[in-house]
Design a protein around this motif. Structure first.
Motif, PDB file in Angstrom:
ATOM      1  N   ARG A  42       0.644  -1.157   0.011  1.00 54.63           N
ATOM      2  CA  ARG A  42       0.061  -0.046   0.007  1.00 54.63           C
ATOM      3  C   ARG A  42       0.779   1.102   0.079  1.00 54.63           C
ATOM      4  O   ARG A  42       0.597   2.250  -0.749  1.00 54.63           O
ATOM      5  CB  ARG A  42      -1.000  -0.104   1.096  1.00 54.63           C
ATOM      6  CG  ARG A  42      -2.255  -1.087   1.115  1.00 54.63           C
ATOM      7  CD  ARG A  42      -3.153  -1.029   2.238  1.00 54.63           C
ATOM      8  NE  ARG A  42      -2.562  -1.056   3.531  1.00 54.63           N
ATOM      9  CZ  ARG A  42      -2.642  -2.206   4.228  1.00 54.63           C
ATOM     10  NH1 ARG A  42      -2.811  -3.330   3.836  1.00 54.63           N
ATOM     11  NH2 ARG A  42      -1.937  -2.082   5.578  1.00 54.63           N
ATOM     12  N   LEU A  46       1.130   4.327  -2.869  1.00 55.45           N
ATOM     13  CA  LEU A  46       0.721   5.695  -2.307  1.00 55.45           C
ATOM     14  C   LEU A  46       1.988   6.703  -2.926  1.00 55.45           C
ATOM     15  O   LEU A  46       1.968   7.817  -3.295  1.00 55.45           O
ATOM     16  CB  LEU A  46       0.535   5.803  -0.774  1.00 55.45           C
ATOM     17  CG  LEU A  46      -0.674   5.894  -0.388  1.00 55.45           C
ATOM     18  CD1 LEU A  46      -0.724   5.909   1.218  1.00 55.45           C
ATOM     19  CD2 LEU A  46      -1.811   6.775  -1.078  1.00 55.45           C
ATOM     20  N   THR A  79      -4.817  -5.820   0.690  1.00 61.61           N
ATOM     21  CA  THR A  79      -5.202  -6.111   2.009  1.00 61.61           C
ATOM     22  C   THR A  79      -5.321  -7.370   2.349  1.00 61.61           C
ATOM     23  O   THR A  79      -5.357  -7.540   3.630  1.00 61.61           O
ATOM     24  CB  THR A  79      -6.631  -5.592   1.949  1.00 61.61           C
ATOM     25  OG1 THR A  79      -7.502  -6.266   1.219  1.00 61.61           O
ATOM     26  CG2 THR A  79      -6.995  -4.055   1.729  1.00 61.61           C
ATOM     27  N   LEU A  88     -10.960  -0.136   0.368  1.00 64.05           N
ATOM     28  CA  LEU A  88      -9.719   0.571   0.780  1.00 64.05           C
ATOM     29  C   LEU A  88      -9.713   1.946   0.159  1.00 64.05           C
ATOM     30  O   LEU A  88     -10.124   1.991  -0.895  1.00 64.05           O
ATOM     31  CB  LEU A  88      -9.059  -0.131   0.452  1.00 64.05           C
ATOM     32  CG  LEU A  88      -7.276   0.291   0.928  1.00 64.05           C
ATOM     33  CD1 LEU A  88      -6.883   0.244   2.289  1.00 64.05           C
ATOM     34  CD2 LEU A  88      -6.206  -0.544   0.045  1.00 64.05           C
ATOM     35  N   VAL A  89      -9.606   2.896   1.266  1.00 59.54           N
ATOM     36  CA  VAL A  89      -9.233   4.265   0.967  1.00 59.54           C
ATOM     37  C   VAL A  89      -8.093   4.674   1.310  1.00 59.54           C
ATOM     38  O   VAL A  89      -7.545   4.552   2.770  1.00 59.54           O
ATOM     39  CB  VAL A  89     -10.298   5.004   1.684  1.00 59.54           C
ATOM     40  CG1 VAL A  89     -10.181   6.627   1.304  1.00 59.54           C
ATOM     41  CG2 VAL A  89     -11.774   4.486   1.127  1.00 59.54           C
ATOM     42  N   MET A  90      -7.098   5.410   0.484  1.00 56.03           N
ATOM     43  CA  MET A  90      -5.871   5.687   0.897  1.00 56.03           C
ATOM     44  C   MET A  90      -5.745   7.014   0.709  1.00 56.03           C
ATOM     45  O   MET A  90      -6.179   7.439  -0.697  1.00 56.03           O
ATOM     46  CB  MET A  90      -4.869   4.951   0.186  1.00 56.03           C
ATOM     47  CG  MET A  90      -4.848   3.528   0.377  1.00 56.03           C
ATOM     48  SD  MET A  90      -3.402   2.424   0.040  1.00 56.03           S
ATOM     49  CE  MET A  90      -3.540   2.274  -1.959  1.00 56.03           C
ATOM     50  N   ARG A  92      -3.037  10.705   0.412  1.00 59.80           N
ATOM     51  CA  ARG A  92      -1.662  11.357   0.349  1.00 59.80           C
ATOM     52  C   ARG A  92      -1.999  12.678   0.204  1.00 59.80           C
ATOM     53  O   ARG A  92      -2.626  13.216  -0.936  1.00 59.80           O
ATOM     54  CB  ARG A  92      -0.896  10.693  -0.507  1.00 59.80           C
ATOM     55  CG  ARG A  92       0.574  11.143  -0.611  1.00 59.80           C
ATOM     56  CD  ARG A  92       1.407  10.309  -1.138  1.00 59.80           C
ATOM     57  NE  ARG A  92       2.673  11.391  -1.479  1.00 59.80           N
ATOM     58  CZ  ARG A  92       3.828  10.892  -2.488  1.00 59.80           C
ATOM     59  NH1 ARG A  92       3.450  10.003  -3.147  1.00 59.80           N
ATOM     60  NH2 ARG A  92       4.463  11.799  -2.498  1.00 59.80           N
ATOM     61  N   ARG A  97      -0.416  11.209   5.261  1.00 60.81           N
ATOM     62  CA  ARG A  97      -0.695   9.596   4.750  1.00 60.81           C
ATOM     63  C   ARG A  97      -1.879   9.402   5.564  1.00 60.81           C
ATOM     64  O   ARG A  97      -1.635   9.212   6.665  1.00 60.81           O
ATOM     65  CB  ARG A  97       0.321   8.867   4.373  1.00 60.81           C
ATOM     66  CG  ARG A  97       1.193   9.218   3.067  1.00 60.81           C
ATOM     67  CD  ARG A  97       2.204   8.247   3.016  1.00 60.81           C
ATOM     68  NE  ARG A  97       3.197   8.511   1.996  1.00 60.81           N
ATOM     69  CZ  ARG A  97       3.675   7.993   1.199  1.00 60.81           C
ATOM     70  NH1 ARG A  97       3.462   6.396   1.116  1.00 60.81           N
ATOM     71  NH2 ARG A  97       4.519   8.503   0.135  1.00 60.81           N
ATOM     72  N   GLN A  99      -4.900   5.733   5.737  1.00 56.39           N
ATOM     73  CA  GLN A  99      -5.851   4.744   5.118  1.00 56.39           C
ATOM     74  C   GLN A  99      -6.756   4.264   5.851  1.00 56.39           C
ATOM     75  O   GLN A  99      -6.702   4.118   7.205  1.00 56.39           O
ATOM     76  CB  GLN A  99      -4.781   3.596   4.742  1.00 56.39           C
ATOM     77  CG  GLN A  99      -3.388   4.086   4.061  1.00 56.39           C
ATOM     78  CD  GLN A  99      -2.435   2.833   3.939  1.00 56.39           C
ATOM     79  OE1 GLN A  99      -2.905   1.604   3.875  1.00 56.39           O
ATOM     80  NE2 GLN A  99      -1.190   3.142   3.716  1.00 56.39           N
ATOM     81  N   TRP A 100      -7.775   3.774   5.301  1.00 54.92           N
ATOM     82  CA  TRP A 100      -8.941   3.343   6.084  1.00 54.92           C
ATOM     83  C   TRP A 100      -9.403   1.803   5.199  1.00 54.92           C
ATOM     84  O   TRP A 100      -9.438   1.940   4.002  1.00 54.92           O
ATOM     85  CB  TRP A 100     -10.274   4.303   5.940  1.00 54.92           C
ATOM     86  CG  TRP A 100     -10.033   5.284   6.899  1.00 54.92           C
ATOM     87  CD1 TRP A 100     -10.112   5.477   8.220  1.00 54.92           C
ATOM     88  CD2 TRP A 100      -9.449   6.482   6.527  1.00 54.92           C
ATOM     89  NE1 TRP A 100     -10.020   6.718   8.661  1.00 54.92           N
ATOM     90  CE2 TRP A 100      -9.424   7.651   7.433  1.00 54.92           C
ATOM     91  CE3 TRP A 100      -9.147   7.074   5.303  1.00 54.92           C
ATOM     92  CZ2 TRP A 100      -9.233   8.763   7.355  1.00 54.92           C
ATOM     93  CZ3 TRP A 100      -8.680   8.440   5.001  1.00 54.92           C
ATOM     94  CH2 TRP A 100      -8.681   9.445   6.078  1.00 54.92           C
ATOM     95  N   LEU A 101      -9.820   1.119   6.049  1.00 53.55           N
ATOM     96  CA  LEU A 101     -10.264  -0.323   5.452  1.00 53.55           C
ATOM     97  C   LEU A 101     -11.705  -0.378   5.927  1.00 53.55           C
ATOM     98  O   LEU A 101     -12.123  -0.129   7.004  1.00 53.55           O
ATOM     99  CB  LEU A 101      -9.653  -1.679   5.995  1.00 53.55           C
ATOM    100  CG  LEU A 101     -10.054  -2.801   5.635  1.00 53.55           C
ATOM    101  CD1 LEU A 101      -9.950  -3.123   4.037  1.00 53.55           C
ATOM    102  CD2 LEU A 101      -9.456  -4.025   6.532  1.00 53.55           C
ATOM    103  N   LEU A 129      -4.697  -1.806   9.984  1.00 54.82           N
ATOM    104  CA  LEU A 129      -5.410  -0.563   9.429  1.00 54.82           C
ATOM    105  C   LEU A 129      -6.468  -0.081  10.274  1.00 54.82           C
ATOM    106  O   LEU A 129      -7.144  -0.881  11.126  1.00 54.82           O
ATOM    107  CB  LEU A 129      -6.122  -1.007   7.927  1.00 54.82           C
ATOM    108  CG  LEU A 129      -5.170  -0.930   6.759  1.00 54.82           C
ATOM    109  CD1 LEU A 129      -6.057  -1.753   5.750  1.00 54.82           C
ATOM    110  CD2 LEU A 129      -4.716   0.399   6.354  1.00 54.82           C
TER     111      LEU A 129
END
Ligand code: GLY
Ligand code: MN
Ligand code: MN
Length: 485
Positions: A42, A46, A79, A88-90, A92, A97, A99-101, A129
């Motif tokens: 991941r 990014l 993941t 999944l949200v990433m 930057r 930075r 990240q959320w799952l 995460l």
């Protein structure tokens, strides 16, 4: 209760039963890719993506009744979460930075039907995460966009033909409507590029999958005989897949005998095999998501008749030539050219084409074109990457060269369709060509041969992993030895 409710209940019930069976008989251990490796993947994405949001939508509930759930390869690679409805949200932004799952929450009433879900807490524990319920996705994306975190790059779930899955399309359309002026970018290429280089952990899973597939070939070699149906062979090999802990076939198993041996992706497997024919068995297990892809061509009677053996030996020599060209740092196109020249020389010797470089008219009256005669009998590429998809990206697609972390197939073939000459455009040149080649095509008609092996590239070099007999006499010996057992 509506019919829809009954339908949903049955569908959930079947999943619950499947899960119970898996627990009782002992399913293979969970993914062996460490959480730290997923985190590193991941981070790399990014790094590559620059400022903005990357949204990865996993697969939803299967659209067909009672079919099994399989995660999409990109979501799996990032993941390891193999549940419907994850995302999944990433983000930057400069040095920042996040990240959320997003996962479906635990719900004991629903899990009576669906089997257990990880839920937010276990998903966080497994991945490291921050997690949120899947129902928060729109709110999360909206708030990030409102805070100026765009652009939004998306990995969408496409069906086989590349169509965007309707559920995802609706969600993305709605996001664009809520944020006028927003354009969606595609993050697919970012991830595809990185997936082309396999880690040591991925190669270990691939090896397991290839070993299982090789074992399936060994199991069926003794069962192929005149009178046996193609589906009996399919049943036996897929039994071996599951018995050894594979998830499923990584693509529809191909067992094509006689005329079916000349159809590249034949998979109805319904014909009774006859003495004297060849049968192409192109199969691969999926082990913890990793796809093998190994083809052998067997003589139904246990020994190749001379014409089939002549075709077989050409294909095998072509594979050997490609394999000799496959070294770390080698140009991948060279492998293809090496195989092409062996196949073209062999077809010329059999009288199926005029000369190795000979052409025929393949265009239309409006747009005349010339194509290699070779392509009438060898119409696919030499091979492809393997990984979470059976046709997986490999780094050589981008760089042109084989390098450490590549995993790929080499799979030349020749296919003499009985009617191959009947479908050529009607031109004077083609008419003469057809007359010259008619007798040879009749002689070799319905012989199809493909030989496909799997390779990985490590620091030690290019390794042939799918070690299984492949010379014509070795195939015959394998069939005979196991018959006599
Ligand atoms: N089994 C599909 C392929 O060989 O590419
Ligand atoms: Mn293949
Ligand atoms: Mn194959």
């Amino acid at each position: 209760m509506s019919l829809l409710h009954v339908h949903q209940m049955l569908r959930r019930a079947s999943r619950g039963v499947a899960l119970l069976v898996a627990i009782v008989v002992g399913a293979p251990a969970a993914a062996q890719i460490p959480a730290a490796e997923y985190a590193a993947r991941r981070a790399t994405i990014l790094d590559d993506a620059g400022d903005g949001i990357v949204l990865v939508l996993g697969a939803g509930e299967p659209p067909e009744n009672y079919s099994s759930f399989w995660q999409t390869p990109h979501a799996d690679w990032l993941t390891g979460i193999r549940e419907p409805g994850m995302a999944l949200v990433m983000v930057r932004r400069g040095a920042m930075r996040a990240q959320w799952l997003l996962v479906e929450p635990k719900n004991p009433d629903a899990e009576v039907w669906t089997g257990r879900r990880l839920g937010e807490r276990d998903a966080a524990r497994r991945t490291g995460l921050a997690t949120r319920p899947a129902s928060d996705l729109d709110r999360l994306v909206d708030s990030l966009l409102a805070a100026g975190s765009g652009p939004l790059r998306v990995v969408r779930h496409r069906s086989e033909g590349g169509e965007l899955v309707w559920r995802d399309q609706r969600r993305l359309d709605a996001i664009v409507q809520r944020h006028p002026g927003l354009t969606l970018d595609d993050a697919d290429a970012l991830i595809t590029r990185r997936r082309g280089r396999k880690s040591a952990a991925e190669l270990a899973l691939l090896r397991r999958s290839i070993d299982i597939t090789v074992e399936a070939h060994r199991e069926i070699a003794s069962r192929i005989a005149p009178g046996v149906y193609e589906y009996e062979v399919q049943a036996l090999l897929e039994y071996t897949f599951r018995r050894r802990g594979a998830d499923r076939p990584s693509f529809a198993s191909i067992v094509g005998s006689g005329p079916n041996s000349t159809i590249l992706h034949y998979n109805t497997n319904e014909r009774q095999m006859l003495a004297g024919e060849t049968v192409v068995v192109d199969i691969g297990s999926s082990f913890q998501g990793y796809a093998a892809d190994v083809t052998r061509t067997y003589p139904v009677s246990g020994t190749f008749r001379p014409d089939a053996r002549a075709v077989y030996d050409i294909v095998r020599r072509a594979q050997a030539a490609a394999e000799a060209a496959a070294t770390p740092g080698a140009n991948a196109a060279l492998m293809s050219r090496s195989a092409d020249s062996v196949l073209a020389a062999g077809l010329t010797a059999l009288g199926l084409i005029d000369a190795p470089g000979a052409m025929y008219d393949c265009g239309s009256a409006d747009a005349p074109r010339r194509c290699r005669q070779l392509r009438l009998f060898y119409m696919h590429g030499l091979g492809h990457g393997i990984g979470l998809d059976v046709h997986d990206p490999d780094q050589y697609y981008d760089t042109g060269v084989l390098a450490e972390g590549s995993a790929f197939t080499i799979e030349p073939g020749l296919y003499v369709r009985a009617d191959v000459l009947a479908s050529l455009p009607d031109t004077p040149g083609n008419r003469a060509f057809v007359e010259r080649r008619r007798a040879a095509v009749a002689r070799y008609a319905d012989i199809g041969v493909r030989i496909e092996d799997d390779y990985v590239v490590t620091a030690a070099g290019v390794e042939w992993v799918s070690r299984l007999p492949r010379e014509a006499n070795e195939i015959e010996a394998l069939m005979a030895a196991r018959r006599g057992r």
